[in-house]
Motif scaffolding. Structure first.
Motif, PDB file in Angstrom:
ATOM      1  N   VAL A 154       0.849  -1.190   0.000  1.00 31.51           N
ATOM      2  CA  VAL A 154       0.000   0.000   0.000  1.00 31.51           C
ATOM      3  C   VAL A 154       0.885   1.240   0.000  1.00 31.51           C
ATOM      4  O   VAL A 154       1.915   1.279   0.678  1.00 31.51           O
ATOM      5  N   VAL A 155       0.460   2.256  -0.769  1.00 32.65           N
ATOM      6  CA  VAL A 155       1.187   3.523  -0.833  1.00 32.65           C
ATOM      7  C   VAL A 155       0.227   4.652  -0.473  1.00 32.65           C
ATOM      8  O   VAL A 155      -0.911   4.696  -0.961  1.00 32.65           O
ATOM      9  N   ALA A 305      -5.961  -7.581  -4.025  1.00 29.95           N
ATOM     10  CA  ALA A 305      -5.880  -6.148  -3.727  1.00 29.95           C
ATOM     11  C   ALA A 305      -6.699  -5.806  -2.482  1.00 29.95           C
ATOM     12  O   ALA A 305      -6.260  -5.029  -1.629  1.00 29.95           O
ATOM     13  N   SER A 306      -7.882  -6.387  -2.359  1.00 30.56           N
ATOM     14  CA  SER A 306      -8.726  -6.141  -1.189  1.00 30.56           C
ATOM     15  C   SER A 306      -8.054  -6.594   0.090  1.00 30.56           C
ATOM     16  O   SER A 306      -8.034  -5.875   1.096  1.00 30.56           O
ATOM     17  N   ARG A 307      -7.516  -7.797   0.075  1.00 29.23           N
ATOM     18  CA  ARG A 307      -6.908  -8.326   1.292  1.00 29.23           C
ATOM     19  C   ARG A 307      -5.688  -7.501   1.712  1.00 29.23           C
ATOM     20  O   ARG A 307      -5.441  -7.304   2.908  1.00 29.23           O
ATOM     21  N   LYS A 308      -4.933  -7.016   0.741  1.00 31.13           N
ATOM     22  CA  LYS A 308      -3.812  -6.119   1.067  1.00 31.13           C
ATOM     23  C   LYS A 308      -4.325  -4.862   1.756  1.00 31.13           C
ATOM     24  O   LYS A 308      -3.775  -4.419   2.779  1.00 31.13           O
ATOM     25  N   LEU A 309      -5.367  -4.280   1.188  1.00 32.05           N
ATOM     26  CA  LEU A 309      -5.911  -3.042   1.736  1.00 32.05           C
ATOM     27  C   LEU A 309      -6.530  -3.279   3.116  1.00 32.05           C
ATOM     28  O   LEU A 309      -6.385  -2.459   4.032  1.00 32.05           O
ATOM     29  N   HIS A 310      -7.216  -4.412   3.278  1.00 28.86           N
ATOM     30  CA  HIS A 310      -7.816  -4.738   4.575  1.00 28.86           C
ATOM     31  C   HIS A 310      -6.748  -4.885   5.650  1.00 28.86           C
ATOM     32  O   HIS A 310      -6.911  -4.380   6.773  1.00 28.86           O
ATOM     33  N   ARG A 311      -5.660  -5.595   5.316  1.00 30.40           N
ATOM     34  CA  ARG A 311      -4.596  -5.785   6.308  1.00 30.40           C
ATOM     35  C   ARG A 311      -3.962  -4.449   6.677  1.00 30.40           C
ATOM     36  O   ARG A 311      -3.675  -4.185   7.852  1.00 30.40           O
ATOM     37  N   TRP A 312      -3.732  -3.609   5.678  1.00 33.23           N
ATOM     38  CA  TRP A 312      -3.185  -2.275   5.950  1.00 33.23           C
ATOM     39  C   TRP A 312      -4.118  -1.495   6.872  1.00 33.23           C
ATOM     40  O   TRP A 312      -3.671  -0.869   7.839  1.00 33.23           O
ATOM     41  N   ALA A 313      -5.409  -1.526   6.555  1.00 30.23           N
ATOM     42  CA  ALA A 313      -6.381  -0.753   7.335  1.00 30.23           C
ATOM     43  C   ALA A 313      -6.423  -1.217   8.781  1.00 30.23           C
ATOM     44  O   ALA A 313      -6.449  -0.404   9.712  1.00 30.23           O
ATOM     45  N   ILE A 318      -7.402   2.036  10.877  1.00 27.68           N
ATOM     46  CA  ILE A 318      -8.667   2.018  11.615  1.00 27.68           C
ATOM     47  C   ILE A 318      -8.398   1.991  13.109  1.00 27.68           C
ATOM     48  O   ILE A 318      -7.525   1.259  13.586  1.00 27.68           O
ATOM     49  N   LEU A 319      -9.131   2.795  13.835  1.00 28.69           N
ATOM     50  CA  LEU A 319      -8.997   2.814  15.286  1.00 28.69           C
ATOM     51  C   LEU A 319      -9.306   1.429  15.852  1.00 28.69           C
ATOM     52  O   LEU A 319     -10.361   0.859  15.577  1.00 28.69           O
ATOM     53  N   GLU A 320      -8.351   0.872  16.594  1.00 33.85           N
ATOM     54  CA  GLU A 320      -8.510  -0.474  17.167  1.00 33.85           C
ATOM     55  C   GLU A 320      -8.821  -1.492  16.065  1.00 33.85           C
ATOM     56  O   GLU A 320      -9.692  -2.357  16.210  1.00 33.85           O
ATOM     57  N   GLY A 321      -8.092  -1.387  14.967  1.00 34.86           N
ATOM     58  CA  GLY A 321      -8.367  -2.246  13.818  1.00 34.86           C
ATOM     59  C   GLY A 321      -8.171  -3.720  14.079  1.00 34.86           C
ATOM     60  O   GLY A 321      -8.803  -4.564  13.435  1.00 34.86           O
ATOM     61  N   TYR A 560     -18.659  -2.522  -0.773  1.00 35.97           N
ATOM     62  CA  TYR A 560     -17.807  -1.929   0.260  1.00 35.97           C
ATOM     63  C   TYR A 560     -16.634  -2.847   0.592  1.00 35.97           C
ATOM     64  O   TYR A 560     -15.547  -2.387   0.957  1.00 35.97           O
ATOM     65  N   SER A 561     -16.849  -4.168   0.487  1.00 41.57           N
ATOM     66  CA  SER A 561     -15.813  -5.117   0.894  1.00 41.57           C
ATOM     67  C   SER A 561     -14.566  -5.020   0.034  1.00 41.57           C
ATOM     68  O   SER A 561     -13.496  -5.488   0.441  1.00 41.57           O
ATOM     69  N   HIS A 562     -14.659  -4.421  -1.146  1.00 38.43           N
ATOM     70  CA  HIS A 562     -13.459  -4.237  -1.954  1.00 38.43           C
ATOM     71  C   HIS A 562     -12.460  -3.325  -1.249  1.00 38.43           C
ATOM     72  O   HIS A 562     -11.241  -3.479  -1.421  1.00 38.43           O
ATOM     73  N   PHE A 563     -12.965  -2.379  -0.468  1.00 35.69           N
ATOM     74  CA  PHE A 563     -12.107  -1.329   0.071  1.00 35.69           C
ATOM     75  C   PHE A 563     -11.985  -1.328   1.598  1.00 35.69           C
ATOM     76  O   PHE A 563     -11.015  -0.794   2.125  1.00 35.69           O
ATOM     77  N   TYR A 564     -12.962  -1.909   2.300  1.00 36.09           N
ATOM     78  CA  TYR A 564     -12.971  -1.821   3.762  1.00 36.09           C
ATOM     79  C   TYR A 564     -13.135  -3.205   4.378  1.00 36.09           C
ATOM     80  O   TYR A 564     -13.957  -3.996   3.917  1.00 36.09           O
ATOM     81  N   PRO A 565     -12.391  -3.502   5.452  1.00 37.85           N
ATOM     82  CA  PRO A 565     -12.532  -4.812   6.099  1.00 37.85           C
ATOM     83  C   PRO A 565     -13.843  -4.926   6.858  1.00 37.85           C
ATOM     84  O   PRO A 565     -14.447  -3.924   7.259  1.00 37.85           O
ATOM     85  N   ALA A 566     -14.275  -6.149   7.083  1.00 32.56           N
ATOM     86  CA  ALA A 566     -15.590  -6.408   7.679  1.00 32.56           C
ATOM     87  C   ALA A 566     -15.720  -5.857   9.085  1.00 32.56           C
ATOM     88  O   ALA A 566     -16.831  -5.549   9.532  1.00 32.56           O
TER      89      ALA A 566
END
Length: 734
Positions: A154-155, A305-313, A318-321, A560-566
């Motif tokens: 992620v950049v 791509a989603s899983r990379k972004l979810h892990r980053w988030a 994300i607060l208390e991600g 939404y799941s493409h960009f944000y984790p559950a």
């Protein structure tokens, strides 16, 4: 947006740190900005604008990046800067610029030459590269920032702008990033919507010229169009193959993304805050920092791509991600504005009976001179309504404690009804044109958060609730109006309003989080009207849509799941839709489960099922919240939709399947191949969250290899009599 003093400003004016590796070369230099799998490569020469020579999968040998440009024979770039890393306007540029200015002497041209670059390591696989550019004719400087999260690919990219001209310089456009991509063709997946119709996808091939995605709403700015998109290379996007770029402007206000296919078939992505009605007058030595543009690239399709972004988030944003969340019962759909302390006391008992963690009191609890009995009065007067709540919030918190649950509350602190004491006392705090008729959105107007006094008011509203002896444990933060007749009594320069409003909001949230770092808060804006990673820095979850019909939510949550984790998707079981409560619950379980129903109206079996469902959810929520998400069957193209979550060792997973087709005979006719398992392991599959008295159609005694489940799959036996199925996949240990 505008930081008077920053780390990099101090560096630029002379403070040198030994952690930096500084380069100032007279000849051409290659600047590789690499993550674990990907690379952005710049080529720079002293005094000339840096060029992007590569964007894509990382090459093992860095020396070969310098050979890439020679392999292209696309035609003539007359300007010589089509592939500029940050395109200025007014000089020799022929395409959409990233930056446009008017200098103090009235000159509209800008040239940006390379001065130097440096990279520093921030730890844990994170680094930041800074590229400094300067106009040779003016004391005007632009710094490009590339923050790379190597392990997640992620950049985050942004720009800082400063000058030392004698008078202010006007910034007309100020993009955060200016990407340059090469492929044979490009496909854009974008999103549009409205209230209750969020995240509607549309995919099309980009043609020559400019496609602009933007917002001009000011607040609730993402109502019609969210600041997310994806670009797939050479083919429409696919889940598990092909090259795809995910992008998002991290900005809770007006954004703008320009996608321009130039005459040589290169794609330029210019993204940042929207410059619409927002010229910024930058004073000498003041620093302007743009919002962040976030992106990740994968050559293995949308799922990767989603899983990379979810892990980053979860790890960084994300607060208390990686923490826990509270399941809740909301009173809105059971009472709306019509409730009493006695009624709420009963709902608190129902909260305990259901087995969730928290009761959330929604809109309608405040206002005395103008009581909040509908949405046309009271907004802004944040005192407990003495008629509805004679004991105040404190008594409800005590009642919640007595029932062994927590208490949360709804706020919409950025807004005001004309029918309120706040409106009468502080007309200068409200965004409205002094010489035009007020035009209301949902019977309300927007408070002017560019004004520090208004920021103090909003902070004190929240602080007053949290600092009580018996205080709430959760806040639902709403934002329902857009900005009409934009005008600030506080600002002398009205073109700063859209920018300063959002920065004012962030200032308030920074203060709240500095004092209350752990209090969970839901980001709500009439649904998904304000969902981005700049806002999610301060919130533990967001409300995807007021449309809680479970069939509609399958599609909304899928996108939404493409960009944000559950873990951040607040999914509630409500009275919307005519489906059975099991279907509603199964859909809500695929994110952060909550309820917005009147427990007293449930029949005996529905209540029993709901109580057992909460316990079932508690046993699998760690997989949903922290596991890797795999989209299995797309609801847009199949009669059945399926999604699963797996832990990082592949030993445990949960799969959600739903019937979305409504034609005769629609069912799961074929097995659904799973993902994220270990092909060498053996698994047992059991159906969970069954309705009382029903039996599973899935053999829980059978054993399957991970290879079988991923190559052949499992049929959850979805049909008109079994419209939703939740399967638990567990490794069998020898």
């Amino acid at each position: 947006m505008m930081n008077k003093i920053s780390y990099f400003r101090c560096f630029l004016i002379g403070t040198m740190l030994s952690a930096f590796s500084f380069s100032s070369l007279a000849q051409s230099v290659i600047i590789p900005i690499e993550s674990k799998s990907n690379a952005i490569v710049l080529q720079a020469k002293q005094g000339s604008i840096p060029k992007v020579v590569y964007f894509g999968t990382r090459l093992p040998n860095k020396d070969e990046y310098s050979k890439i440009s020679a392999q292209y024979r696309q035609g003539t770039d007359y300007s010589g800067i089509f592939n500029a890393a940050y395109t200025p306007s007014g000089s020799r540029n022929l395409i959409e610029p990233a930056i446009s200015v008017t200098h103090a002497d009235g000159n509209n041209s800008l040239d940006l030459g390379y001065v130097s670059h440096e990279t520093r390591t921030l730890g844990n696989g994170v680094s930041e590269t800074l590229v400094i550019l300067k106009d040779p004719a003016y004391p005007f400087q632009v710094s490009l920032h590339y923050k790379v999260y190597a392990n997640e690919d992620v950049v985050e990219q942004w720009t800082t702008i400063r000058h030392q001209e004698k008078k202010p310089v006007v910034l007309h456009k100020y993009a955060s990033a200016n990407l340059f991509l090469k492929a044979n063709s490009y496909w854009l997946r974008q999103y549009h919507g409205d209230w209750a119709k969020e995240m509607q996808p549309e995919e099309s091939k980009l043609t020559y010229g400019i496609k602009t995605l933007d917002s001009k709403l000011g607040t609730r700015a993402h109502l019609y169009q969210p600041p997310v998109f994806m670009i797939s290379f050479d083919n429409p996007s696919m889940e598990d193959q092909g090259s795809v770029l995910y992008g998002q402007v991290e900005w809770s206000g007006n954004f703008r993304v320009d996608l321009e296919l130039d005459p040589l078939n290169n794609l330029h992505i210019t993204a940042g805050a929207n410059n619409h009605a927002s010229d910024y007058s930058l004073k000498p030595k003041e620093e302007f920092k743009t919002p962040v543009f976030l992106y990740t690239f994968s050559d293995k399709g949308k799922g990767d791509a989603s899983r990379k972004l979810h892990r980053w988030a979860r790890n960084y944003r994300i607060l208390e991600g990686n923490g826990e969340r509270l399941t809740l019962l909301n009173n809105w759909e059971s009472t709306f504005f019509n409730f009493t302390e006695t009624k709420l006391a009963q709902l608190l008992k129902d909260t305990r009976k259901l087995g969730v963690d928290l009761f959330l009191l929604d809109d309608g609890w405040f206002g005395n001179k103008f009581p909040r009995n509908s949405d046309n009065a009271g907004l802004g007067d944040w005192q407990e309504n003495r008629q509805k709540l004679p004991g105040g919030i404190a008594s409800l918190v005590k009642e919640a404690d007595a029932n062994g649950v927590k208490f949360g509350i709804w706020l919409e602190p950025e807004m005001v009804n004309p029918k309120s004491e706040l409106y009468l006392k502080h007309p200068d705090w409200i965004i409205k044109q002094p010489n035009r008729e007020e035009y209301l959105y949902r019977n309300q107007l927007v408070l002017d958060l560019s004004n520090p006094k208004v920021q103090d008011f909003v902070f004190n509203t929240v602080d007053g609730l949290f600092s009580m002896k018996n205080s709430p444990a959760y806040i639902k933060w709403d934002c329902n109006a857009v900005i009409y007749n934009a005008y600030s009594s506080h600002l002398s320069n009205q073109s700063h309003l859209y920018l300063d409003y959002v920065q004012g909001l962030y200032n308030v949230l920074e203060r709240i989080r500095a004092k209350y770092p752990k209090i969970p808060m839901m980001l709500c804006s009439g649904g998904g009207g304000r969902v981005d990673y700049a806002a999610l820095k301060y919130f533990t979850e967001f409300w995807p849509s007021d449309n809680t019909d479970p069939l509609e939510r399958i599609f909304i949550q899928w996108e939404y799941s493409h960009f944000y984790p559950a873990i951040v998707s607040a999914n509630h079981v409500t009275d919307w839709g005519k489906q059975a409560i099991k279907f509603k619950t199964d859909v809500a379980m695929s994110g952060k489960l909550g309820y917005d129903i009147d427990i007293a109206h449930l029949n005996e079996k529905d209540l029993q099922f709901s109580q057992e469902a909460v316990q079932t959810y508690n046993s699998i929520k760690h997989l949903v919240w922290h596991g890797d998400q795999y989209r299995l069957l797309d609801p847009w193209t199949n009669d059945v939709s399926a999604m699963m979550y797996s832990n990082d060792t592949g030993t445990s997973a949960v799969m959600f399947s739903y019937l979305v087709g409504n034609r005769y005979g629609d069912e799961s006719k074929s097995p659904i191949p799973l993902k994220g398992l270990d092909p060498q392991k053996n698994y047992r599959i059991s159906e969970i969250n069954l309705y009382p008295g029903s039996k599973s159609a899935v053999d829980s005694n059978a054993t399957y290899s991970g290879s079988f489940l991923m190559k052949v799959g499992i049929n959850p036996v979805i049909n008109s009599g079994r419209k939703s199925v939740v399967l638990q996949i567990t490794e069998i240990k020898n």
